[in-house]
Every structure is written in C-alpha cells, then in structure tokens.
Design a protein around this motif. Sequence first.
Motif, short mmCIF file in Angstrom:
data_model
loop_
_atom_site.label_atom_id
_atom_site.label_comp_id
_atom_site.label_asym_id
_atom_site.label_seq_id
_atom_site.Cartn_x
_atom_site.Cartn_y
_atom_site.Cartn_z
N LEU A 25 0.83 -1.21 0.00
CA LEU A 25 0.00 0.00 0.00
C LEU A 25 0.86 1.26 0.00
N GLY A 26 1.92 1.24 0.80
CA GLY A 26 2.81 2.40 0.86
C GLY A 26 3.37 2.73 -0.52
N ILE A 27 3.87 1.69 -1.20
CA ILE A 27 4.44 1.90 -2.54
C ILE A 27 3.34 2.34 -3.51
N ILE A 28 2.16 1.71 -3.36
CA ILE A 28 1.05 2.06 -4.26
C ILE A 28 0.74 3.55 -4.15
N ILE A 29 0.57 4.01 -2.90
CA ILE A 29 0.24 5.42 -2.69
C ILE A 29 1.37 6.30 -3.18
N GLY A 30 2.60 5.91 -2.84
CA GLY A 30 3.75 6.72 -3.25
C GLY A 30 3.83 6.87 -4.76
N VAL A 31 3.79 5.72 -5.45
CA VAL A 31 3.93 5.76 -6.90
C VAL A 31 2.78 6.51 -7.55
N SER A 32 1.54 6.21 -7.10
CA SER A 32 0.42 6.86 -7.77
C SER A 32 0.42 8.36 -7.50
N SER A 33 0.83 8.78 -6.28
CA SER A 33 0.80 10.22 -6.03
C SER A 33 1.92 10.93 -6.77
N VAL A 34 3.08 10.29 -6.86
CA VAL A 34 4.16 10.93 -7.63
C VAL A 34 3.73 11.11 -9.09
N ILE A 35 3.17 10.04 -9.66
CA ILE A 35 2.76 10.13 -11.07
C ILE A 35 1.68 11.19 -11.25
N THR A 36 0.70 11.20 -10.33
CA THR A 36 -0.40 12.16 -10.46
C THR A 36 0.11 13.59 -10.35
N VAL A 37 0.95 13.84 -9.35
CA VAL A 37 1.44 15.21 -9.16
C VAL A 37 2.26 15.65 -10.37
N ILE A 375 7.94 5.23 -16.39
CA ILE A 375 9.15 4.41 -16.32
C ILE A 375 9.93 4.76 -15.06
N LEU A 376 10.03 6.07 -14.80
CA LEU A 376 10.75 6.52 -13.62
C LEU A 376 10.11 5.93 -12.36
N ALA A 377 8.77 5.94 -12.33
CA ALA A 377 8.07 5.44 -11.14
C ALA A 377 8.40 3.97 -10.91
N VAL A 378 8.41 3.19 -12.00
CA VAL A 378 8.72 1.75 -11.86
C VAL A 378 10.16 1.58 -11.38
N VAL A 379 11.06 2.32 -12.02
CA VAL A 379 12.47 2.20 -11.64
C VAL A 379 12.65 2.56 -10.16
N VAL A 380 12.03 3.68 -9.78
CA VAL A 380 12.16 4.11 -8.39
C VAL A 380 11.62 3.06 -7.44
N SER A 381 10.48 2.45 -7.78
CA SER A 381 9.92 1.47 -6.84
C SER A 381 10.81 0.23 -6.75
N VAL A 382 11.41 -0.16 -7.87
CA VAL A 382 12.34 -1.30 -7.81
C VAL A 382 13.55 -0.95 -6.95
N VAL A 383 14.08 0.25 -7.19
CA VAL A 383 15.26 0.67 -6.43
C VAL A 383 14.94 0.71 -4.93
N VAL A 384 13.77 1.28 -4.61
CA VAL A 384 13.35 1.33 -3.21
C VAL A 384 13.29 -0.09 -2.64
N GLY A 385 12.69 -1.00 -3.41
CA GLY A 385 12.57 -2.38 -2.96
C GLY A 385 13.93 -3.00 -2.67
N VAL A 386 14.86 -2.80 -3.59
CA VAL A 386 16.18 -3.41 -3.41
C VAL A 386 16.88 -2.80 -2.20
N ILE A 387 16.89 -1.46 -2.15
CA ILE A 387 17.63 -0.80 -1.07
C ILE A 387 17.11 -1.24 0.30
N PHE A 388 15.79 -1.26 0.42
CA PHE A 388 15.25 -1.54 1.75
C PHE A 388 15.14 -3.04 2.03
N SER A 389 15.44 -3.88 1.05
CA SER A 389 15.46 -5.31 1.34
C SER A 389 16.86 -5.79 1.69
N VAL A 390 17.84 -4.94 1.41
CA VAL A 390 19.21 -5.38 1.63
C VAL A 390 19.44 -5.73 3.10
N ALA A 391 19.03 -4.85 4.00
CA ALA A 391 19.28 -5.11 5.42
C ALA A 391 18.62 -6.41 5.90
#
Lengths: 408, 290
Positions: A25-37, A375-391
């Motif tokens: 949900l967090g990613i959903i809201i983040g991505v959709s609001s970035v794209i909308t804005v 495309i940016l939104a998808v890339v950002v969400s993947v990057v977010v996923g990777v960064i925060f899964s590393v730990a």
Amino acid sequence: MWSGNVKTALANLRSSKTRSLLTMLGIIIGVSSVITVVSLGEGLKQRLVGQIRQIDPAVVIIRPGKLVDTAGTDKMNLNLLALLSPTTLTENDVGALAKIPSVSTVVPLNFATNSLASDGRQLNNISVLGTTPSLTKVLDQKVERGAFFSEENEGEKLAVIGSDIAKQLFDGTNPIAHSISIKGESFIVRGVLAPSPGGLLSIAQTDFNSVVYIPFNEAKKISGGQTNILQILAGVRDGQNIDVAVLDVKQTLLNSHGNQDDFTVLKQRELLKLANDTVGSAAGFITAIAAISLLVAGIGIMDIMLVSVSERTREIGIRKAVGATNRQILNQFLVEGMALSVGGGIIGITMALLIYFGLRLYTRLEPVLTAPIMILAVVVSVVVGVIFSVAPALKAARKDPIVALRGE
Amino acid sequence: MALIQLQEVSKIFGFGEATTLALDEVELTVEKGEFLAIMGPSGCGKTTLMNIIGLLDRPTHGKYLLDGRDAAKLRSNQRAKMRRDRIGFVFQFYNLLPRLNVLHNVALPLAYRGMMPVRRLKRASDILEQVGLRDREYFLPKHLSGGQAQRAAIARALINNPSIIIADEPTGNLDSHDSKVVMELLADLHRQGHTILMVTHNPELTRYASRVIYMRDGTIVEDESTSIGAVAKGALRTYLRRRKTTQEDVIAGVSALLKDVPGKELASQPKIAKYRKLHKRARRRIRSKI
C-alpha cells in the motif's frame, strides 16, 4: 535460480496476502501520487506554455512592475508582488512606444472589469479587456465566428468574446449580433474566439477562453476615462532584430517614466521560461513531498521483511542445512522485497491511470501522462525495494544455521 | 583414508562464568561404510558433534578432516556446497519446509545446485519411489504421517547421493511401526554402502549399527563395535537397568537410559579453566574467518 527465487517469493507473499497488500500500500500510494502530481504539473505547464505560444515570437511583451527578479543570476524568479500591484503603464507609454522605428505595432491590453451580463445572466469570472484591432497581428488567435473589430469600427461598441463565455451565455446558439452589457453599457458581439489552450499565469493574467475584447477607447470610456493597462504587446518591424527592439522599448519607457525602472520587458521565449520555471519549481516541491511517501513505503517494506526473516528463522536454517549458500539466501529475500515493491509499483501505476482518467473526465484539470514519468516510477519502486530489502536479506543470510535450526 | 577424522576437537559455548564445554578433546575416526550409533544422555554433546561433522558448526579447538580436507580451511560458501553435495541431514522433527510439497522439498538441495526444475523434480520423484512415497509427491508435509514425513526427509538427504548421512534421533518422534520402517530404510542405505551417523536414545536401535559410541559430558567414554542385528552390549546394560530410574533422576533431568553408561568418572572442571584462556584467542580466530 532466479526463476526459482521469484516463484518462492510469490508463494511466500501469497501465503500472507493481507500483510503483503498492506506493505505494498505504501508503494502504491507513493507511486500513484508521484505520477499524479507530476502529470498535473506537466498539464499545467503545457496549458501555460500553450497560451504563451500564441504570442508571436517577434513580439516584445511589456508588463507593469518588476515582474521578474533577475538580479545577478541566470534564473528568473517571479515577483508575485508585481502581479498584485496597480499598473505602472499608461496610455502615454503606448503612444511613445508607437513612435519607435524598430516597432511596427503596439497593442495595449487595458483591463476594464471582471463581469458582464446578458439576458439577465451575469458572469463574474471573466476579464473585459480594451485593446486595438492590431491584437490579431501579434497573437496567433483564431476567430471562430464573425470577425475581430477593425479600424473602421472606431466608435462602435463592439465585443469579441472567448469560447467559454459563448458557451456559458449562449448555450451553443450563435452569439453574433447579440448584445451584452458591460458596466451598464450595451455592446454587440462581433466575433467569437476559437478555443485557446488556456492558462493562468499568461499574457494578462487571464484565460483567453473567458475574455471579452472591446475597443480600447470604449474600455477607457466605461472606466470613467481611466486606463488600467495590464500589458503592452509590441510587434517588431520586419527585418529588425528583436534584441534591438527590446533595448529601444526599454530606453523609451525609461525616458517616459523619468528613468524609473518600474516595468518589465520580456521576449516570448523569456516568458515561456518564466512560466516553466515557476510551475516547474512548484511541481518539483510537491513531487518531493510525494517522493517522501515512497521513502516511508520503503521503510515499511524493510519492517515487514525483518519480521518475515525472524518468523522464518527455521526455514532459513533448513535451507542452509541442505546446502544454500549465504548468497542464495540473500537473493531469496532480495527477490521477495523486490516482488513487493514491483507489485506495488504496478498497482500504483494502475491507480495513477485511473486517477488520470478520473481527473480528465470529471475536472477541468488536464493532467498529462508521459512515458518517462511512468518508467521513472517503476524504476524508483524497484530501487526502493532493493535498497530496503538489503538489510533484512543480509540478516537472513548471516544467520547461524545451528541457531536458525533451533529457532522457534 | 578415513572419511571422518576428528583430532582433539573441542567446542566451547558462552563466555566467562557461563562457559560450557560441549565437546572435550574428542577423538573419532569414522571409515566409509560404517553405521555409527551415538548414545548418551541429553546435553552430552551428541548434537554438537553432529553439527561439527555436518559442517553446520565449527570446533573451537582441534582439527576436523572430512575426506582428508581440513574443514577449518573451508570458507562459508564452500561449507554450504559441501553440506549440499556430501552430507545429508535427517532431523528428529523432519524439518521439511511447510509451504512446499513433498516433491519440491526433496528437490530443494538440487535447486541450490542450480539444476533445471524439470530435471530435479524428475530426480526427486525417483528418490521418492525408493523410499516408497511416490504416491505422496504432491502432498504438503502437514498432510503426511510422521513416518512418511521422515521418509521424505531421508529422500531429501539422499538426493545428492551424499557420502555421509547424519540422522539426529530420526525416530525420536515416531511410533514403533514408523520407527521400524524408517530404520529399515536406513539399514538399506547402509547396505548400499552409505556411511550413516545416527544419534539415538533407544538402545534397541543399536541393532542396526555396526559401531556404537557412548558419550558423556562432551567426551566419548566407550567405543564399541557391534554385530548388526544384536543390541550393543553397553546399550543393553543400560537398557536392563532402566527400571532403576529414581525420582531424583527425574528431578535432576538425568536421562533414565544412560545414567549408567560405562566409563570412567570425568574431571572436566579444571579443563574448563584451561580452555577459558584459549577461548578468547580461538574466538578471535573464528571471527576473522567469518
């Protein structure tokens, strides 16, 4: 190995559907609001730019007050105070500018009032501007019905109305030759303008679709002989350099204003840049706020992944006992975190598309979606996923197999 | 060359006053093809020994040679690969992954080897045939009986054709019928030439072993070769004395079975003091390896 990891990850996410969905949900809201804005900002920008593009590039724009603060830097900052202050431009300036050799036409836009009435109906969110017939020479504005008033109509009370006004007052019937009332005076509709891209921070702080043009002298008359010039457009004579014309205009105005630099002279290109910069920085700011929600979403993913790692301690132990290397365990959890964020990204884009169509259908906002944003939104969400899964993934990979096997 | 060779292997857990000596200079050599049963009361270090032999744990002192290779020199991912290819684990509680079906559970070690899904599932299916679970391939572990789950776990241990099978109380959670099925399976594997190390509390099961070692307080107190089919003598002794379990034993948590394991009295307290000094250095060494 990767396909196996993806399968395992999806199976694990499916096995705790509610939790996975809440995390996404967090990613959903983040991505959709970035794209909308971003799409709203882009839409606004295109509308503004659209109206400014209607101005002939070979036109010098003169605005009252110091609209732009260029002090020392290359960046143009909009001075909002100048938009609110009374005008510093006068009819004398118009006369003086007309005498400059490098300038062929001088067109003032003189604000008369904000309202008009017709058949007992009143519109209050419009602009009545007094101007000269030469407006059509400096502005790429088509007249849809009838014609713009000309030199020969001098002394007649004629009006050319914007497309929105035509719609609101006449409901699709032909407004030509109908009379409208401005400040108690009756004007005859001579022409209807073609729809314009519209805009807010545009030529005269007005939207071309809700403007009424009347002859300059008539506007002056109904304002009790006063003028309130919002803007002067000066067309550069053929074969003359626009930069020369700008210097000429500046010098002429300085002379007639007693060397007081209380006006702004802009080229169309500069006005475009000003509009872009203004909207761009505002949209950038809101996008940054929306982007923070992506960060928060990432932390949410990390949270859930950490819980998942400690819940599955035993599973990790078993996998290690049967021969999984640390890297293989790491990959498994990385893929799972990525699956969460990519899934959220995809749903977020879908949501953004729904919002986009909703806004298009039900509001007057006109968001513009472009491929790079998505495309940016998808890339950002993947990057977010990777960064925060590393730990969490590292935590899983480093688990001691014996402790893990004993665990829970 | 011996398959497994332990030289003065010790394992210490904890720090300072809480230090415990789980293994105390254990010497053990296991040849290929042996069926070794390990008996001893709870906390005597059986499982720690199995973990070290199974490359899940590292000794704090001493040397462990697996097939002539010094295990201390293996890096973490080499150890993982050795576990995958050379060692099969069978646990008391089966340790099957609950979300995977039997077939996928059995094929898991092959997945970590990078084998293609079709091939590894085919191979898992063949192994399941061997243990008589072909018809349970698509069941989830929770839908299997204890005996079936343990047979699936054995199938998983076998899939990489390991040189050692380590079974830590494989029948500890099974009824007598299931125990028999599982033990017959292990005996079969032994006959096929697999080396099996089995921890057990049940003296009865020493019938299947070719050799029995008894442990107490981290050391091997007796090492006995036995003939297959007969209960080992040492085990039998404790077996017969079983009824002597007293209330005190229960309270003290002493295993009823093996409180009378043969062997000398141990004086391990002074040794702990000796190890404590060594301990710090060893920890540092191990940490630098991780």
